[in-house]
Design a protein around this motif. Sequence first.
Motif, PDB file in Angstrom:
ATOM      1  N   TYR A  21       0.986  -1.199   0.066  1.00  0.00           N
ATOM      2  CA  TYR A  21      -0.021  -0.064  -0.038  1.00  0.00           C
ATOM      3  C   TYR A  21       0.902   1.320  -0.143  1.00  0.00           C
ATOM      4  O   TYR A  21       1.448   1.551   0.953  1.00  0.00           O
ATOM      5  N   GLY A  57       0.677  -5.248   7.322  1.00  0.00           N
ATOM      6  CA  GLY A  57       0.180  -4.364   6.352  1.00  0.00           C
ATOM      7  C   GLY A  57       0.309  -2.823   6.796  1.00  0.00           C
ATOM      8  O   GLY A  57       1.230  -2.603   7.608  1.00  0.00           O
ATOM      9  N   PRO A  58      -0.411  -1.622   6.564  1.00  0.00           N
ATOM     10  CA  PRO A  58      -1.971  -1.943   5.829  1.00  0.00           C
ATOM     11  C   PRO A  58      -1.590  -2.788   4.414  1.00  0.00           C
ATOM     12  O   PRO A  58      -0.609  -2.423   3.865  1.00  0.00           O
ATOM     13  N   HIS A  59      -2.478  -3.527   4.073  1.00  0.00           N
ATOM     14  CA  HIS A  59      -2.600  -4.138   2.700  1.00  0.00           C
ATOM     15  C   HIS A  59      -3.569  -3.338   1.654  1.00  0.00           C
ATOM     16  O   HIS A  59      -4.423  -3.002   1.751  1.00  0.00           O
ATOM     17  N   VAL A  64      -6.306  -7.404   0.193  1.00  0.00           N
ATOM     18  CA  VAL A  64      -7.400  -7.533   1.182  1.00  0.00           C
ATOM     19  C   VAL A  64      -8.562  -8.464   0.583  1.00  0.00           C
ATOM     20  O   VAL A  64      -9.069  -9.278   1.350  1.00  0.00           O
ATOM     21  N   ALA A  83      -7.410   0.499   3.267  1.00  0.00           N
ATOM     22  CA  ALA A  83      -6.701  -0.638   3.438  1.00  0.00           C
ATOM     23  C   ALA A  83      -6.761  -1.234   4.963  1.00  0.00           C
ATOM     24  O   ALA A  83      -7.166  -0.450   5.723  1.00  0.00           O
ATOM     25  N   THR A  85      -5.202  -3.738   7.949  1.00  0.00           N
ATOM     26  CA  THR A  85      -4.119  -4.577   8.303  1.00  0.00           C
ATOM     27  C   THR A  85      -4.417  -5.908   8.360  1.00  0.00           C
ATOM     28  O   THR A  85      -5.379  -6.443   8.389  1.00  0.00           O
ATOM     29  N   THR A  86      -3.341  -6.674   8.697  1.00  0.00           N
ATOM     30  CA  THR A  86      -3.331  -8.378   8.698  1.00  0.00           C
ATOM     31  C   THR A  86      -4.193  -8.478   9.959  1.00  0.00           C
ATOM     32  O   THR A  86      -5.177  -9.368   9.976  1.00  0.00           O
TER      33      THR A  86
END
Length: 128
Positions: A21, A57-59, A64, A83, A85-86
């Motif tokens: 990201y 992440g953020p991914h 996602v 976005a 996060t995991t």
Amino acid sequence: MSRPNTQSMKPATAAKKLDVYLPATPAEFQENAITRAELAALQADPPQWLQDLRKHGPHPKNLVAAKLGVSIAGLARGGVSDALTTEQIEQLLADKPDWLVAERESYQEVLREQRRLKAVRAQKARGS
């Protein structure tokens, strides 16, 4: 990093190729063009910031969606516009909100139909 030229790319393109990201990357990465050699070096030997982004992440939305087993449009229908996060993704998978369950079922139906159509086209191509 380096100046733009025919062998360099915008930071957004490099971030996409790295599956990260862009707003979460370091300022130096965001503000400078990245050469193909620099991208290859980042892929071959990721620095700590890249390892951390990939792990926690953020991914970006495409990752996602893949981690949740839905389409990007399904994320939007579920109200996910940022976005994640995991940890946030894992929480959604644990909580299984109604929208996620419905979108996962819908996405699987779409994938099944795509596989069926591919098989039909392959059968026609063989002339049978």
